[in-house]
Design an enzyme around this catalytic site. Structure first.
Site, PDB file in Angstrom:
ATOM      1  N   SER A   1       0.809  -1.216   0.000  1.00  0.00           N
ATOM      2  CA  SER A   1       0.000   0.000   0.000  1.00  0.00           C
ATOM      3  C   SER A   1       0.848   1.275   0.000  1.00  0.00           C
ATOM      4  O   SER A   1       1.496   1.584  -0.992  1.00  0.00           O
ATOM      5  CB  SER A   1      -0.961  -0.041   1.193  1.00  0.00           C
ATOM      6  OG  SER A   1      -1.943   0.957   1.106  1.00  0.00           O
TER       7      SER A   1
ATOM      8  N   ASP B   1       9.943   5.730 -10.385  1.00  0.00           N
ATOM      9  CA  ASP B   1       9.524   6.284 -11.670  1.00  0.00           C
ATOM     10  C   ASP B   1      10.220   7.605 -11.976  1.00  0.00           C
ATOM     11  O   ASP B   1      10.498   7.918 -13.138  1.00  0.00           O
ATOM     12  CB  ASP B   1       8.007   6.485 -11.701  1.00  0.00           C
ATOM     13  CG  ASP B   1       7.260   5.206 -12.042  1.00  0.00           C
ATOM     14  OD1 ASP B   1       7.913   4.152 -12.163  1.00  0.00           O
ATOM     15  OD2 ASP B   1       6.016   5.255 -12.194  1.00  0.00           O
TER      16      ASP B   1
ATOM     17  N   LYS C   1      -0.618  -4.389  -3.066  1.00  0.00           N
ATOM     18  CA  LYS C   1      -1.903  -3.867  -2.609  1.00  0.00           C
ATOM     19  C   LYS C   1      -2.048  -2.438  -3.126  1.00  0.00           C
ATOM     20  O   LYS C   1      -1.599  -1.483  -2.507  1.00  0.00           O
ATOM     21  CB  LYS C   1      -1.964  -3.931  -1.082  1.00  0.00           C
ATOM     22  CG  LYS C   1      -3.357  -3.795  -0.493  1.00  0.00           C
ATOM     23  CD  LYS C   1      -3.682  -2.357  -0.240  1.00  0.00           C
ATOM     24  CE  LYS C   1      -5.031  -2.184   0.421  1.00  0.00           C
ATOM     25  NZ  LYS C   1      -5.370  -0.769   0.628  1.00  0.00           N
TER      26      LYS C   1
END
Length: 451
Positions: free
Chosen positions: A295, A306, A320
């Site tokens: 999460s 990224d 998740k």
């Protein structure tokens, strides 16, 4: 008489759900669906009436209805559930970082409650509980079929009291662990120096995490002006507050998107962006993750990766990537719904859900862990839940396989090879092409399918 009682049970709420007359209901497809909803609500009233009148012992309607609500939401996905008033209060306590219990993040599937992660420094962690352990009994009573809320309630209690929990770990016999409950005030962030590099551990994401992270970094830099980089350890961090994940990511990013969440309709999109200012001023950063990172941990790892701000080291995270919105009922007097309303996506548009974050450098902490994650029976991920929400982008999580790296045979069993390799990455300035070769490098192979 039964008919009147049934209608009283479903009452005006059923009529509000339908929102149309019986005549209109039968004339449109939408109306037909509403009619079916009304019919099933009547069925629910029928069943509740029969249970109350015919069950072998007297029942408590409130308990039955709460169980039905929880079952309805659990049928959607593993993370949607109903919280009664007490559970809702406990949820609020957890977000502040203080409550009385054993210190476990748990989830459930098919009647089994599994540990996502033991909280750093908590009673369960000190007792040797691991991510992936299944809770089979509490104080000698079976936990099979219990909800997460019910298990949490049994694990909680007054500080100083003990609870005996039976855990089942893959490949081992069940074992009883006696855990002494205590007030859980695990700091979200702790830090220290590892040679010339800073080490920052985030155990959970709560309302204090962003502030504690800034304090930790400032303290490390003040005491060690020549610090050359930082390891951010998110292993076995089961997540927490979205706002905390955004604050942590923002602390290391100068600009750009951190995460987006996309709901049911095309217009249901929310994007969260970084503000100017990198607290490390460009120093190399490595993020450690494993299959217990879930999460909020995955949001941070995905955002920093990224934007090429950090190198990710460890094992693929839990996966998740769904958003739960907590909706209080009557201001919390009747509890709340925690319901999945969206999916998370990294800045590049990759879905976290069921896939997880793959490391740039795949490393097992120990040889035993390398064997564990290579087993075809290894199921510790979101993808292992039979009713898990799909990823929505057609991608799938990579199957069980031998990690690219694991410690040499003579490496200490209690050593931390992942951290050692993370520090190697920092010594290489975050450039994997300059990374020294490990003592042992295992060829990456897919595990054989189970017979």
């Amino acid at each position: 008489m039964v008919r009147m009682r049934k209608l009283a049970l479903i009452g005006a709420s059923a009529l509000a759900l339908v929102g149309v007359s019986a005549v209109a209901v039968s004339q449109t497809p939408l109306g037909a669906r509403a009619a079916e909803t009304y019919r099933m609500l009547e069925l629910f009233g029928d069943v509740l009436t029969v249970v109350e009148r015919a069950y072998v012992v007297e029942t408590e309607p409130k308990m039955l209805i709460e169980a039905a609500l929880d079952g309805m939401l659990n049928a959607l996905d593993p993370h949607s559930n109903y919280l009664n008033a007490e559970d809702f209060q406990r949820l609020n306590e957890r977000s502040t970082g203080a409550y009385s219990g054993v210190g476990l993040e748990i989830t459930s599937e098919n009647g089994l409650v599994r540990v996502i992660s033991p909280m750093d420094g908590g009673p369960a962690a000190r007792a040797g509980v691991h991510p992936g352990d299944i809770i089979t009994a509490i104080n000698g009573e079976s936990a099979t079929g219990l909800t997460v809320a019910q298990v949490s309630e049994r694990l909680r209690g007054e500080a100083g009291q003990t609870v005996t929990v039976t855990f089942l770990r893959e490949g081992e016999e069940p074992r009883d662990i006696v855990i002494t409950r205590e007030i859980i005030r695990v700091p979200s962030v702790r830090s220290n120096m590892e040679g010339e590099f800073g080490y920052i551990r985030i155990a959970t994401f709560n309302e204090n995490t962003g502030r504690e992270l800034v304090e930790a970094v400032n303290s490390l830099r003040a005491e060690n002006p020549a610090m050359r980089g930082v390891v951010l350890d998110l292993r076995n961090n089961g997540g927490g507050l979205l706002g905390a994940a955004i604050a942590v990511s923002d602390a290391f990013l100068e600009r750009g998107e951190i995460v987006s969440q996309r709901g049911r309709r095309p217009q249901d999109v929310a994007r969260y962006n970084a503000t100017a200012g990198d607290i490390l001023e460009g120093l190399p950063l490595v993020v450690l993750i494993n299959y217990g990172s879930a999460s909020a941990s995955e949001i941070v790892a995905g955002a920093l990766n990224d934007h090429e701000r950090a190198t990710i080291v460890g094992l693929t995270s839990f996966g998740k990537g769904s958003v739960q919105t907590v909706m209080p009922l009557r201001n919390g007097q009747d509890g709340a719904l925690s319901i999945t309303t969206a999916r998370y996506y990294t800045p590049s548009g990759a879905s976290i859900q069921k896939i997880g974050i793959e490391p740039d450098l795949e490393v097992a902490r120990s040889r035993r862990e390398a064997e564990l994650v290579a087993r075809p029976t290894f199921i510790y991920s979101e993808a292992a839940f039979s009713n898990a929400l799909d990823a929505s982008i057609g991608a799938e999580r990579r199957g069980p396989h031998t990690p690219a790296e694991q410690p040499p045979e003579d490496y200490p069993e209690d050593g931390d090879y992942q951290l050692a390799r993370a520090l190697d990455v920092l010594r290489a300035g975050g450039d994997l092409s300059r990374l020294s070769r490990p003592p042992v490098q295992v060829a990456e192979t897919e595990a054989e399918p189970a017979e």
